[in-house]
Design an enzyme around this catalytic site. Sequence first.
Site: not given
Ligand code: COA
Length: 170
Positions: A24, A102, A140
């Site tokens: 991140h 990723r 994560s």
């Molecule tokens: N390099 C390495 N790891 C990365 C990365 C990067 N550049 N970017 C993300 N990751 C990893 C994270 O560690 C995380 O790991 P995990 O799945 O084991 O937890 C995963 O990739 C992605 O997680 P993160 O970026 O923290 O967020 P998410 O995918 O959980 O996020 C939201 C999703 C929050 C953006 C989405 O659920 C959202 O928009 N929520 C708000 C409610 C909403 O509008 N919902 C409708 C969505 S269409």
Amino acid sequence: MYLNVQKRNIAVFPGTFDPITFGHLDVISRSVKIFDKLIIGIAENSKKKPLFSLEERLSMIEEQIQIMFDRYLCKIEVRIINGLLVDFMQREKVFINVRGLRMSSDFLYEFQMSCINKKLNPQIETIFLPSLEEKQFISSSLVKEVALLGGDVSKFIPKEIVNYLIKKIK
Ligand code: COA
């Protein structure tokens, strides 16, 4: 006209950040060089059961930003997103959504989310930043699993976050 362009150059980087990782932080460090302002939006992902509360994640990220992005502090804001991302973006008048990509396994999920967000608000554009090779495997969930089993996670998350994680697990 100039004011409009300025306004458009603000982006939100949403995520669960449970906890924030070097993956991140890489996305943040690259985004602050592209955009005039970056909002790190801590959101809920209905598929995940976070270990840290939204408030804990907010204060951990704010602290990390102060440590790592001293030069860019005036360009970064950390916020909690309650409800839909698109509603938050509309309220804030921010229409660029940045996500880290990723590997190919991320693509389908990210593509679906970007399409749904676009359907919900056609003004929103999602921009993907490809992960650096050495950070592609960081997740994560895996960091939490390794820490739970007593492994060393200092290669994946900053030392301050390691301390919060160890304290939380205990
Ligand atoms: N390099 C390495 N790891 C990365 C990365 C990067 N550049 N970017 C993300 N990751 C990893 C994270 O560690 C995380 O790991 P995990 O799945 O084991 O937890 C995963 O990739 C992605 O997680 P993160 O970026 O923290 O967020 P998410 O995918 O959980 O996020 C939201 C999703 C929050 C953006 C989405 O659920 C959202 O928009 N929520 C708000 C409610 C909403 O509008 N919902 C409708 C969505 S269409």
